[in-house]
Enzyme design. Structure first.
Site, PDB file in Angstrom:
ATOM      1  CD  GLU A 284      -3.257   0.433   2.025  1.00  0.00           C
ATOM      2  OE1 GLU A 284      -4.120  -0.388   1.716  1.00  0.00           O
ATOM      3  OE2 GLU A 284      -3.210   0.966   3.147  1.00  0.00           O
ATOM      4  CD  GLU A 287      -2.279   0.404  -4.366  1.00  0.00           C
ATOM      5  OE1 GLU A 287      -3.281   0.870  -4.908  1.00  0.00           O
ATOM      6  OE2 GLU A 287      -2.338  -0.385  -3.396  1.00  0.00           O
ATOM      7  CB  CYS A 310      -7.496  -2.895   5.848  1.00  0.00           C
ATOM      8  SG  CYS A 310      -5.867  -2.431   5.373  1.00  0.00           S
ATOM      9  CB  SER A 330      -5.176   0.736  -1.455  1.00  0.00           C
ATOM     10  OG  SER A 330      -4.231  -0.302  -1.533  1.00  0.00           O
ATOM     11  CE  LYS A 369     -10.957  -7.970   7.487  1.00  0.00           C
ATOM     12  NZ  LYS A 369     -10.118  -7.606   6.339  1.00  0.00           N
ATOM     13  CD  GLU A 372     -11.490  -8.888   3.063  1.00  0.00           C
ATOM     14  OE1 GLU A 372     -11.056  -9.481   4.077  1.00  0.00           O
ATOM     15  OE2 GLU A 372     -11.089  -7.766   2.725  1.00  0.00           O
ATOM     16  CD  GLU A 377     -14.250  -9.754  -6.180  1.00  0.00           C
ATOM     17  OE1 GLU A 377     -15.206 -10.491  -6.472  1.00  0.00           O
ATOM     18  OE2 GLU A 377     -14.258  -8.998  -5.219  1.00  0.00           O
ATOM     19  CB  CYS A 514     -10.445  -3.995  13.740  1.00  0.00           C
ATOM     20  SG  CYS A 514     -10.053  -3.575  12.047  1.00  0.00           S
TER      21      CYS A 514
END
Ligand code: FES
Length: 585
Positions: A284, A287, A310, A330, A369, A372, A377, A514
């Site tokens: 990151e 980037e 994230c 990102s 999560k 996710e 993907e 979190c």
């Protein structure tokens, strides 16, 4: 501020004008039972619709009982919180509420954590005097959240959280009279709505109407399967909260005991999501550096600000509501997914394990999560990076099921190399931490020097939006940190209207980051608990020998021997992703 004097149960109480009777009483140490009411002042969360009436009190001179949670104090008021009439009415209200509530507490998703159950215990309810008609609704499972609407008591906490705080408005009161429930539009499954799966509704629901979708059964089956190798990764926010489920104060670091407990559960490898968080920063920060330098060169179409990616609830929020900002996210995968990709491609090869036989489980403070991990993907050659995720609460239950007392565990360590980490990774678990970790690395990469002070204090704290300017080699980086999706929506609107100019923005869907995730032990509205967890992570960071991601020796080795350059060909293939416009789907 004008102060008001009143008497509560004969005790003189002084409180600021505008305070409710409930809050004045609680502040003075007088407990009034309450159910629908909930307030987290620090993050602007308040549910005061006064729908349950458990908190009724008597006011001298008034001939009816009033709800203390929504009635402001008045000068000279005399409040009685426990007269026979109050106690009788409160009990009747509770009995009526229980009369149409399912009686399947033993198999309820909130058994042991239900606020209605606690009230029934404290009121000593032993029989049902009123036989109420019960509503009947099928349970609805989504990958992250299970809804059991039959259990809804119409407290509307979830509605306030989802609408007012998270700015999503997925859950709302529908129908009339006895049939009224909190539901999605057209009773759609959450996954078919604009729900981000953040689980903050679960975090505030007082009963079993909303809870995490349980993956522990799957995990137990995999652990018993001799053909499978099962490995686990643990997110930073879990280690400072799991202790609460065993009576330990919030914020206490349980890492070492937890690693032993996980080995006793039978995992073949116990690793740290922190390792992947350090890798996340490598990617990151690369980037961000590339985008900033391109922008300074005057290149067109450079997507700034760069948004952190994230938090899966935030990513889904952008995809659903602001797809025009997708390219600002990102492309670096989240630490959970980076860990999964490295485990299946790098670690499995090293250990000569067929990745199809490797089960990668994550323990996360988060319900999103789970979603996710299921995104397509993140599936390569028919194999998912992370097979499934379980929350901190699920892990606590599982340890108890296996009779593993976390407190009695000898201290252990994560397995290497995917268990090594720096302090920068630990702070990923609190609001502002990802950006601070990235800033530490980016600063040194741009300046080619050593950063004297690693603490970017303006990025810390719990204000909804925090901004800072970081000056490095004549470049002024404008950064912002946001927690809560409602606040993120406001900031995105500002940017859209040309009013906010930033180079990088960290967004976490949950208040506090979190540590306040929807899969953490219930804090029942006490935000101090979330703050203590955040402080706990900060302490871990301070005590780590290495506090910058790019100094992690196992990460350096990974790049030298396997990945090559950060954001190079292999790193990009394994550790980066793309986003989808879900607005029109
Ligand atoms: Fe006051 Fe529900 S807590 S009405």
């Amino acid at each position: 501020m004008k102060m008001i004097r009143l008497k509560i149960d004969g005790k003189l109480v002084v409180a600021p004008e505008g305070t409710t009777i409930l809050n004045a009483a609680l502040k003075a140490g007088i407990y009034i039972p309450h159910l629908c009411y909930m307030e987290m002042k620090e993050v602007g969360y308040k549910n005061d619709c006064a729908s349950c009436r458990i908190c009724v009190v008597q006011i001298k001179g008034m001939n009816r009982l009033i709800p203390s949670c929504s009635t402001p104090i008045k000068e000279g008021m005399e409040v009685i919180t426990n007269s026979s009439e109050v106690m009788h009415k409160r009990r009747v209200v509770l009995e009526l509420m229980l009369s149409d509530h399912p009686k399947d507490c033993l198999i309820c998703g909130k058994n042991g954590n239900c606020e209605l159950q606690k009230l029934a215990i404290s009121f000593g309810i032993r029989e049902m005097r009123f036989a109420g008609k019960e509503g009947k609704h099928d349970k609805q499972h989504s990958i992250s959240i299970t809804r059991d609407i039959t259990k809804c008591i119409m407290c509307r906490r979830c509605e306030t959280m989802c609408g007012d705080i998270q700015g999503c408005g997925i859950l709302t009161g529908v129908d009339r009279g006895f049939n009224v429930i909190v539901n999605t539009a057209f009773n759609k499954n959450l996954l078919e709505t604009n729900c981000t799966m953040c689980g903050q509704c679960v975090a505030v629901c007082p009963v079993g109407a909303l809870y995490e979708t349980d993956n522990t059964f799957k995990l137990v089956e995999d652990l018993m399967n001799p053909k499978k190798k099962v490995i686990v990764q643990v997110a930073p926010a879990v280690r400072v909260a799991i202790g609460e489920l065993f009576g330990v104060a919030p914020g206490i670091d349980m890492t070492k005991k937890l690693t032993t407990a996980l080995k006793r559960l039978g995992f073949d490898g116990v690793f740290d999501t922190n390792f992947a968080a350090d890798v996340t920063i490598m990617e990151e920060a690369t980037e961000l550096k590339e985008r900033i330098l391109s922008s300074l060169k005057g290149e067109k179409d450079v997507k700034l600000p760069l948004f952190t990616s994230c938090c899966p609830a935030w990513v889904r929020f952008v995809e659903l509501n602001y797809p025009e900002f997708r390219d600002n996210l990102s492309t670096t995968k989240s630490p959970q997914q980076i860990f999964g990709a490295l485990a299946k491609e790098f670690w499995a090869k090293e250990k000569e394990i067929d990745k199809k036989d490797l089960v990668c489980v994550s323990i996360m403070p988060c319900t999103a999560k789970k979603y996710e991990a299921s995104r397509e993907e993140f599936v390569r050659d028919g194999v998912a990076d992370v097979d499934y995720s379980i929350t901190t609460r699920e892990l606590g239950r599982l340890l108890k099921q296996y009779n593993i007392n976390l407190l009695e565990m000898p201290e252990g360590e994560f397995d290497l190399p995917l268990g090594e980490s720096t302090g920068a990774a630990d702070i990923f678990g609190r609001t502002g931490g990802v950006l601070e970790a990235a800033a530490r690395t980016l600063y040194e990469w741009i300046s080619n020097g050593k950063l004297e002070n690693l603490d970017f204090v303006p990025l810390r704290g719990f204000e909804e939006v925090r901004t800072a300017e970081i000056e490095v080699e004549g470049i002024n980086l404008r950064v912002a940190v946001v927690h809560g999706l409602g606040a993120a929506r406001k900031l995105l609107e500002e940017i859209k209207n040309g009013r906010g100019h930033f180079d990088a923005i960290e967004v976490m869907a949950c208040k506090g980051g979190c540590v306040g995730g929807g899969g953490q032990p219930y804090h029942h509205g006490d935000f101090e608990i979330v703050k203590k967890r955040a402080e706990g992570l900060q302490v871990i960071d301070y005590h780590k020998e290495l506090r910058e991601s790019h100094e992690n020796p196992c990460v350096i080795d990974l790049y030298e021997t396997y990945l090559g350059e950060a954001n190079g060909e292999l790193a990009h293939k394994l550790l980066h992703t793309h986003y989808i416009d879900r607005k029109n789907k």
